[in-house]
Motif scaffolding. Structure first.
Motif, PDB file in Angstrom:
ATOM      1  N   ALA A 168       0.637  -1.160   0.031  1.00 22.32           N
ATOM      2  CA  ALA A 168       0.070  -0.052   0.113  1.00 22.32           C
ATOM      3  C   ALA A 168       0.806   1.331  -0.051  1.00 22.32           C
ATOM      4  CB  ALA A 168      -0.783   0.027   1.085  1.00 22.32           C
ATOM      5  N   GLY A 169       0.362   2.366  -0.806  1.00 21.65           N
ATOM      6  CA  GLY A 169       1.065   3.665  -0.726  1.00 21.65           C
ATOM      7  C   GLY A 169       1.289   4.126  -2.091  1.00 21.65           C
ATOM      8  N   ARG A 170       2.187   4.856  -2.319  1.00 26.29           N
ATOM      9  CA  ARG A 170       2.511   5.689  -3.744  1.00 26.29           C
ATOM     10  C   ARG A 170       3.180   4.502  -4.607  1.00 26.29           C
ATOM     11  NH1 ARG A 170       4.716  11.198  -4.073  1.00 26.29           N
ATOM     12  NH2 ARG A 170       4.405  10.800  -6.232  1.00 26.29           N
ATOM     13  N   ILE A 171       2.658   3.515  -4.936  1.00 26.02           N
ATOM     14  CA  ILE A 171       3.383   2.322  -5.530  1.00 26.02           C
ATOM     15  C   ILE A 171       3.808   2.913  -7.150  1.00 26.02           C
ATOM     16  CG2 ILE A 171       3.054   0.030  -6.456  1.00 26.02           C
ATOM     17  CD1 ILE A 171       0.838  -0.354  -4.422  1.00 26.02           C
ATOM     18  N   ASP A 172       5.124   2.421  -7.334  1.00 25.59           N
ATOM     19  CA  ASP A 172       5.762   2.862  -8.555  1.00 25.59           C
ATOM     20  C   ASP A 172       5.494   4.417  -8.899  1.00 25.59           C
ATOM     21  OD1 ASP A 172       6.037   0.284  -9.454  1.00 25.59           O
ATOM     22  OD2 ASP A 172       4.318   0.056 -10.494  1.00 25.59           O
ATOM     23  N   GLY A 173       5.422   5.289  -7.916  1.00 25.22           N
ATOM     24  CA  GLY A 173       5.632   6.846  -7.807  1.00 25.22           C
ATOM     25  C   GLY A 173       4.184   7.475  -8.220  1.00 25.22           C
ATOM     26  N   LYS A 174       2.954   6.774  -8.367  1.00 17.10           N
ATOM     27  CA  LYS A 174       1.911   7.407  -8.869  1.00 17.10           C
ATOM     28  C   LYS A 174       1.348   8.372  -7.524  1.00 17.10           C
ATOM     29  CE  LYS A 174       1.529   4.323 -12.051  1.00 17.10           C
ATOM     30  NZ  LYS A 174       1.636   4.759 -13.514  1.00 17.10           N
ATOM     31  N   GLU A 175       0.733   9.397  -8.008  1.00 12.37           N
ATOM     32  CA  GLU A 175       0.267  10.401  -7.393  1.00 12.37           C
ATOM     33  C   GLU A 175      -0.775   9.978  -6.478  1.00 12.37           C
ATOM     34  OE1 GLU A 175      -0.735  13.982  -9.578  1.00 12.37           O
ATOM     35  OE2 GLU A 175       1.252  14.021 -10.534  1.00 12.37           O
ATOM     36  N   ILE A 176      -1.591   9.113  -6.602  1.00  6.39           N
ATOM     37  CA  ILE A 176      -2.659   8.551  -5.864  1.00  6.39           C
ATOM     38  C   ILE A 176      -2.273   7.330  -5.203  1.00  6.39           C
ATOM     39  CG2 ILE A 176      -5.014   8.069  -5.700  1.00  6.39           C
ATOM     40  CD1 ILE A 176      -5.612   9.860  -8.169  1.00  6.39           C
ATOM     41  N   ALA A 177      -2.127   7.244  -4.047  1.00  7.72           N
ATOM     42  CA  ALA A 177      -1.922   6.079  -3.252  1.00  7.72           C
ATOM     43  C   ALA A 177      -2.960   4.861  -3.619  1.00  7.72           C
ATOM     44  CB  ALA A 177      -1.699   6.262  -1.974  1.00  7.72           C
ATOM     45  N   ARG A 178      -2.514   3.628  -3.274  1.00  7.01           N
ATOM     46  CA  ARG A 178      -3.481   2.779  -3.706  1.00  7.01           C
ATOM     47  C   ARG A 178      -2.906   1.284  -3.034  1.00  7.01           C
ATOM     48  NH1 ARG A 178      -0.106   2.526  -8.343  1.00  7.01           N
ATOM     49  NH2 ARG A 178       0.073   0.542  -9.337  1.00  7.01           N
ATOM     50  N   VAL A 179      -3.845   0.262  -2.861  1.00 10.09           N
ATOM     51  CA  VAL A 179      -3.556  -0.920  -2.423  1.00 10.09           C
ATOM     52  C   VAL A 179      -3.484  -2.068  -3.442  1.00 10.09           C
ATOM     53  CG1 VAL A 179      -3.983  -2.451  -0.728  1.00 10.09           C
ATOM     54  CG2 VAL A 179      -4.602  -0.412  -0.167  1.00 10.09           C
ATOM     55  N   GLU A 180      -2.479  -2.780  -3.420  1.00 10.85           N
ATOM     56  CA  GLU A 180      -2.192  -4.082  -4.435  1.00 10.85           C
ATOM     57  C   GLU A 180      -1.744  -5.283  -3.726  1.00 10.85           C
ATOM     58  OE1 GLU A 180      -2.891  -3.926  -7.804  1.00 10.85           O
ATOM     59  OE2 GLU A 180      -2.901  -1.902  -8.297  1.00 10.85           O
ATOM     60  N   TRP A 181      -2.664  -6.366  -3.977  1.00 10.90           N
ATOM     61  CA  TRP A 181      -2.490  -7.496  -3.291  1.00 10.90           C
ATOM     62  C   TRP A 181      -2.392  -8.523  -4.338  1.00 10.90           C
ATOM     63  CZ3 TRP A 181      -6.280 -11.291  -3.028  1.00 10.90           C
ATOM     64  CH2 TRP A 181      -7.385 -10.933  -3.190  1.00 10.90           C
ATOM     65  N   ILE A 182      -1.589  -9.790  -3.992  1.00  9.83           N
ATOM     66  CA  ILE A 182      -1.868 -10.901  -4.551  1.00  9.83           C
ATOM     67  C   ILE A 182      -1.724 -12.009  -3.560  1.00  9.83           C
ATOM     68  CG2 ILE A 182       0.631 -10.972  -4.934  1.00  9.83           C
ATOM     69  CD1 ILE A 182       0.488 -12.159  -7.670  1.00  9.83           C
ATOM     70  N   ARG A 183      -2.687 -13.308  -4.175  1.00 11.38           N
ATOM     71  CA  ARG A 183      -2.536 -14.412  -3.325  1.00 11.38           C
ATOM     72  C   ARG A 183      -2.507 -15.740  -4.109  1.00 11.38           C
ATOM     73  NH1 ARG A 183      -8.397 -15.148  -1.216  1.00 11.38           N
ATOM     74  NH2 ARG A 183      -7.716 -13.103   0.210  1.00 11.38           N
ATOM     75  N   GLU A 184      -1.771 -16.820  -3.363  1.00  6.56           N
ATOM     76  CA  GLU A 184      -1.348 -17.844  -3.925  1.00  6.56           C
ATOM     77  C   GLU A 184      -1.822 -19.002  -2.848  1.00  6.56           C
ATOM     78  OE1 GLU A 184      -0.555 -20.421  -7.205  1.00  6.56           O
ATOM     79  OE2 GLU A 184      -0.494 -18.174  -7.298  1.00  6.56           O
ATOM     80  N   GLY A 185      -2.722 -20.011  -3.260  1.00  4.61           N
ATOM     81  CA  GLY A 185      -2.887 -20.967  -2.208  1.00  4.61           C
ATOM     82  C   GLY A 185      -3.921 -20.575  -1.440  1.00  4.61           C
ATOM     83  N   ARG A 186      -4.103 -21.237  -0.361  1.00  7.94           N
ATOM     84  CA  ARG A 186      -5.143 -21.249   0.758  1.00  7.94           C
ATOM     85  C   ARG A 186      -4.436 -20.015   1.857  1.00  7.94           C
ATOM     86  NH1 ARG A 186      -6.644 -25.587   3.609  1.00  7.94           N
ATOM     87  NH2 ARG A 186      -8.320 -24.269   4.595  1.00  7.94           N
ATOM     88  N   VAL A 187      -5.587 -19.036   2.317  1.00  6.26           N
ATOM     89  CA  VAL A 187      -5.054 -18.370   3.283  1.00  6.26           C
ATOM     90  C   VAL A 187      -6.356 -18.152   4.197  1.00  6.26           C
ATOM     91  CG1 VAL A 187      -3.774 -16.168   4.127  1.00  6.26           C
ATOM     92  CG2 VAL A 187      -3.299 -17.039   2.024  1.00  6.26           C
ATOM     93  N   PRO A 188      -6.636 -19.118   4.762  1.00  2.58           N
ATOM     94  CA  PRO A 188      -7.957 -19.201   5.933  1.00  2.58           C
ATOM     95  C   PRO A 188      -7.831 -17.998   7.031  1.00  2.58           C
ATOM     96  CG  PRO A 188      -6.871 -21.330   6.333  1.00  2.58           C
ATOM     97  CD  PRO A 188      -5.935 -20.553   5.274  1.00  2.58           C
ATOM     98  N   LEU A 189      -7.930 -16.674   6.981  1.00  3.51           N
ATOM     99  CA  LEU A 189      -7.876 -16.063   8.081  1.00  3.51           C
ATOM    100  C   LEU A 189      -8.864 -16.180   9.171  1.00  3.51           C
ATOM    101  CD1 LEU A 189      -6.446 -12.658   6.048  1.00  3.51           C
ATOM    102  CD2 LEU A 189      -5.285 -14.572   7.117  1.00  3.51           C
ATOM    103  N   GLN A 190      -9.921 -16.739   8.950  1.00  4.42           N
ATOM    104  CA  GLN A 190     -11.106 -16.801   9.884  1.00  4.42           C
ATOM    105  C   GLN A 190     -11.012 -18.290  10.688  1.00  4.42           C
ATOM    106  OE1 GLN A 190     -14.655 -16.207   7.738  1.00  4.42           O
ATOM    107  NE2 GLN A 190     -14.406 -14.138   7.762  1.00  4.42           N
ATOM    108  N   THR A 191     -10.138 -18.814  10.319  1.00  2.00           N
ATOM    109  CA  THR A 191      -9.959 -20.121  10.964  1.00  2.00           C
ATOM    110  C   THR A 191      -8.801 -20.199  12.235  1.00  2.00           C
ATOM    111  OG1 THR A 191     -10.585 -21.463   9.125  1.00  2.00           O
ATOM    112  CG2 THR A 191      -9.526 -22.787  10.847  1.00  2.00           C
ATOM    113  N   ILE A 192      -9.099 -20.294  13.209  1.00  2.00           N
ATOM    114  CA  ILE A 192      -8.185 -20.207  14.320  1.00  2.00           C
ATOM    115  C   ILE A 192      -7.261 -21.335  14.563  1.00  2.00           C
ATOM    116  CG2 ILE A 192      -7.958 -20.001  16.916  1.00  2.00           C
ATOM    117  CD1 ILE A 192     -10.761 -18.725  17.133  1.00  2.00           C
TER     118      ILE A 192
END
Length: 218
Positions: A165-189
């Protein structure tokens, strides 16, 4: 739920354990907390300073602190411990002296141990440091994230999510970029999730890196 709470604190007592183990009276708890922060900051600053004079990464996965009345035991888990071990024991002794000066502890003994971890790129702190180095060298954020995922797959993890997150690649407007691979079960304790939040300063500004790694499920 997965975005509203720290994944490590959410799983304390199930798949996660505390990185600091000590007991204090309620009135002295804040002093112990500040002491822990001083220890971690002192170690990270020392390693970062030595890193400038040598090649490679810092590679600190985590720092565990155990306190007794007359002893402070510090265990540094590193993926690339050569930075401190190559001049052993001189550098470790120098680090101990620096921490003792920072804490100003006279009546307590200080002991620092270094443990090498297997599969360093399976730990989010080391992976975030790798991505931060790529971003500082003006490598495309997409390329950096894909390379990080490739390194994680070699560590036999079940899933990974990377967010920048932030001024990625020097763009004037900050943004959020994300990528996921496989399973990421954040709600499972019961899911063993390793997580870190890392800040990197680039010529465009401050960027925030967050990494979730799904290690295993109990």
């Amino acid at each position: 739920m997965g975005q509203k709470i720290n994944p490590l604190g959410f799983r304390l007592g199930t798949t996660q354990s505390h990185h600091s183990i000590w007991f204090a009276q309620p009135k002295k708890y804040s002093e112990g907390l500040k002491e822990d922060k001083k220890i971690r900051d002192c170690i990270k600053n020392y390693v970062k300073k030595k890193k400038r004079t040598s090649s490679g990464m810092e590679g600190i996965a985590r720092i565990e602190i155990q306190k007794r009345i007359d002893l402070i035991q510090i265990i540094i888990y590193m993926g690339f411990p050569k930075l401190l071990i190559e001049a052993k024991p001189r550098r470790i002794e120098e680090l101990q002296i620096n921490v003792q000066k920072e804490l100003n502890c006279v009546n307590r003994k200080l002991n620092i141990a270094i443990t090498r971890i297997s599969n360093p790129y399976g730990h989010p702190n080391i992976l975030a440091e790798f991505i931060a180095g790529q971003l500082k060298n003006r490598v495309s954020f997409r390329k950096a994230m894909k390379k990080a995922i490739e390194l994680t797959e070699q560590a036999n993890t079940k899933g990974i999510q990377v967010q920048i997150a932030g001024r990625i690649d020097g763009k004037e407007i900050a943004r959020v970029e994300w990528i996921r691979e496989g399973r990421v079960p954040l709600q499972t304790i019961e899911a063993k999730i390793d997580y870190c939040s890392y800040t990197v300063r680039t010529i465009y500004g401050v960027l925030g890196i967050k990494i979730w790694i799904f290690v295993d499920e109990e």
